[in-house]
Design a protein around this motif. Structure first.
Motif, PDB file in Angstrom:
ATOM      1  N   SER A  41       0.827  -1.213   0.000  1.00 53.17           N
ATOM      2  CA  SER A  41       0.000   0.000   0.000  1.00 53.17           C
ATOM      3  C   SER A  41       0.857   1.256   0.000  1.00 53.17           C
ATOM      4  N   GLY A  42       2.042   1.223   0.612  1.00 54.41           N
ATOM      5  CA  GLY A  42       2.916   2.394   0.641  1.00 54.41           C
ATOM      6  C   GLY A  42       3.359   2.823  -0.743  1.00 54.41           C
ATOM      7  N   LEU A  43       3.579   1.869  -1.636  1.00 59.25           N
ATOM      8  CA  LEU A  43       3.951   2.218  -3.008  1.00 59.25           C
ATOM      9  C   LEU A  43       2.788   2.860  -3.749  1.00 59.25           C
ATOM     10  N   THR A  44       1.597   2.339  -3.547  1.00 62.61           N
ATOM     11  CA  THR A  44       0.414   2.927  -4.185  1.00 62.61           C
ATOM     12  C   THR A  44       0.207   4.349  -3.696  1.00 62.61           C
ATOM     13  N   TRP A  45       0.341   4.552  -2.388  1.00 59.46           N
ATOM     14  CA  TRP A  45       0.204   5.894  -1.817  1.00 59.46           C
ATOM     15  C   TRP A  45       1.225   6.845  -2.433  1.00 59.46           C
ATOM     16  N   TYR A  46       2.495   6.400  -2.528  1.00 56.91           N
ATOM     17  CA  TYR A  46       3.543   7.273  -3.049  1.00 56.91           C
ATOM     18  C   TYR A  46       3.274   7.654  -4.509  1.00 56.91           C
ATOM     19  N   ILE A  47       2.822   6.709  -5.305  1.00 56.85           N
ATOM     20  CA  ILE A  47       2.496   7.004  -6.703  1.00 56.85           C
ATOM     21  C   ILE A  47       1.424   8.086  -6.780  1.00 56.85           C
ATOM     22  N   LYS A  48       0.394   7.946  -5.980  1.00 55.61           N
ATOM     23  CA  LYS A  48      -0.717   8.908  -6.022  1.00 55.61           C
ATOM     24  C   LYS A  48      -0.325  10.282  -5.475  1.00 55.61           C
ATOM     25  N   GLU A  49       0.546  10.310  -4.481  1.00 57.47           N
ATOM     26  CA  GLU A  49       0.949  11.573  -3.861  1.00 57.47           C
ATOM     27  C   GLU A  49       2.056  12.303  -4.617  1.00 57.47           C
ATOM     28  N   HIS A  50       3.005  11.558  -5.199  1.00 60.64           N
ATOM     29  CA  HIS A  50       4.212  12.189  -5.731  1.00 60.64           C
ATOM     30  C   HIS A  50       4.494  11.930  -7.209  1.00 60.64           C
ATOM     31  N   SER A  51       3.765  11.046  -7.838  1.00 61.38           N
ATOM     32  CA  SER A  51       3.902  10.765  -9.275  1.00 61.38           C
ATOM     33  C   SER A  51       5.340  10.585  -9.753  1.00 61.38           C
ATOM     34  N   PRO A  52       6.059   9.595  -9.224  1.00 61.29           N
ATOM     35  CA  PRO A  52       7.375   9.328  -9.802  1.00 61.29           C
ATOM     36  C   PRO A  52       7.185   8.918 -11.265  1.00 61.29           C
ATOM     37  N   LYS A  53       8.217   9.070 -12.061  1.00 65.23           N
ATOM     38  CA  LYS A  53       8.070   8.740 -13.482  1.00 65.23           C
ATOM     39  C   LYS A  53       7.922   7.241 -13.712  1.00 65.23           C
ATOM     40  N   TYR A  54       8.656   6.430 -12.927  1.00 64.75           N
ATOM     41  CA  TYR A  54       8.636   4.991 -13.120  1.00 64.75           C
ATOM     42  C   TYR A  54       8.607   4.241 -11.795  1.00 64.75           C
ATOM     43  N   LEU A  55       7.895   3.127 -11.790  1.00 65.27           N
ATOM     44  CA  LEU A  55       7.980   2.126 -10.728  1.00 65.27           C
ATOM     45  C   LEU A  55       8.243   0.801 -11.430  1.00 65.27           C
ATOM     46  N   LEU A  56       9.389   0.204 -11.159  1.00 68.24           N
ATOM     47  CA  LEU A  56       9.732  -1.087 -11.748  1.00 68.24           C
ATOM     48  C   LEU A  56       9.723  -2.130 -10.645  1.00 68.24           C
ATOM     49  N   HIS A  57       9.069  -3.244 -10.890  1.00 71.20           N
ATOM     50  CA  HIS A  57       8.997  -4.295  -9.880  1.00 71.20           C
ATOM     51  C   HIS A  57       9.075  -5.666 -10.523  1.00 71.20           C
ATOM     52  N   GLY A  58       9.394  -6.628  -9.695  1.00 76.64           N
ATOM     53  CA  GLY A  58       9.446  -8.016 -10.133  1.00 76.64           C
ATOM     54  C   GLY A  58       8.493  -8.835  -9.288  1.00 76.64           C
ATOM     55  N   HIS A  59       8.919  -9.970  -8.857  1.00 74.87           N
ATOM     56  CA  HIS A  59       8.257 -10.887  -7.940  1.00 74.87           C
ATOM     57  C   HIS A  59       7.046 -11.617  -8.508  1.00 74.87           C
ATOM     58  N   ASN A  60       6.176 -10.961  -9.221  1.00 68.40           N
ATOM     59  CA  ASN A  60       4.928 -11.593  -9.659  1.00 68.40           C
ATOM     60  C   ASN A  60       5.053 -12.331 -10.989  1.00 68.40           C
ATOM     61  N   ILE A  62       5.554 -11.449 -14.179  1.00 72.60           N
ATOM     62  CA  ILE A  62       4.770 -10.934 -15.300  1.00 72.60           C
ATOM     63  C   ILE A  62       5.611  -9.937 -16.089  1.00 72.60           C
ATOM     64  N   HIS A  63       5.244  -9.744 -17.338  1.00 75.75           N
ATOM     65  CA  HIS A  63       5.783  -8.666 -18.167  1.00 75.75           C
ATOM     66  C   HIS A  63       4.580  -7.816 -18.544  1.00 75.75           C
ATOM     67  N   LYS A  64       4.439  -6.687 -17.856  1.00 78.81           N
ATOM     68  CA  LYS A  64       3.257  -5.860 -18.068  1.00 78.81           C
ATOM     69  C   LYS A  64       3.610  -4.411 -17.764  1.00 78.81           C
ATOM     70  N   VAL A  65       3.052  -3.491 -18.556  1.00 77.78           N
ATOM     71  CA  VAL A  65       3.242  -2.059 -18.333  1.00 77.78           C
ATOM     72  C   VAL A  65       1.867  -1.430 -18.157  1.00 77.78           C
ATOM     73  N   THR A  66       1.724  -0.637 -17.102  1.00 71.25           N
ATOM     74  CA  THR A  66       0.469   0.031 -16.787  1.00 71.25           C
ATOM     75  C   THR A  66       0.775   1.471 -16.399  1.00 71.25           C
ATOM     76  N   ILE A  67      -0.057   2.401 -16.830  1.00 72.45           N
ATOM     77  CA  ILE A  67       0.082   3.802 -16.430  1.00 72.45           C
ATOM     78  C   ILE A  67      -0.888   4.052 -15.278  1.00 72.45           C
ATOM     79  N   VAL A  68      -0.365   4.554 -14.166  1.00 69.75           N
ATOM     80  CA  VAL A  68      -1.170   4.878 -12.990  1.00 69.75           C
ATOM     81  C   VAL A  68      -0.858   6.322 -12.624  1.00 69.75           C
ATOM     82  N   GLU A  69      -1.906   7.163 -12.627  1.00 64.36           N
ATOM     83  CA  GLU A  69      -1.689   8.606 -12.456  1.00 64.36           C
ATOM     84  C   GLU A  69      -0.719   9.015 -13.560  1.00 64.36           C
ATOM     85  N   ASN A  70       0.451   9.533 -13.224  1.00 63.95           N
ATOM     86  CA  ASN A  70       1.460   9.888 -14.234  1.00 63.95           C
ATOM     87  C   ASN A  70       2.675   8.973 -14.154  1.00 63.95           C
TER      88      ASN A  70
END
Length: 86
Positions: A41-60, A62-70
């Motif tokens: 949830s902390g990552l979701t909050w940070y995206i909504k509050e501060h709009s970093p340009k990129y969030l890159l993650h692994g673990h799941n 998948i190879h998927k790109v999604t735009i959330v906010e900016n």
């Protein structure tokens, strides 16, 4: 003063362009059916509050790109070539 002071100051300032995380953000690329693959949830909050340009993650796995906010959220597994424009 906390030993984390420089990091929390940067984190709160919106001065982060790229976040590299092992796990996904909550509600984005997570797999709800498995506790181990739920997002943070902390990552979701940070995206909504501060709009970093990129969030890159692994673990799941998948190879998927999604735009959330900016923010461009990139889920990847294994290796991936990317060009990041800051």
């Amino acid at each position: 003063r906390s030993t984390l002071f420089p990091y929390t100051t940067l984190f709160r300032s919106g001065g982060i362009d790229v976040i590299l995380s092992h796990g996904a953000a909550q509600g984005i690329h997570e797999r709800q059916e498995e506790n181990a693959h739920r997002g943070f949830s902390g990552l979701t909050w940070y995206i909504k509050e501060h709009s970093p340009k990129y969030l890159l993650h692994g673990h799941n796995h998948i190879h998927k790109v999604t735009i959330v906010e900016n923010t461009v959220v990139v889920g990847t597994c294994g290796e991936r070539d990317m060009e990041i424009k800051i």
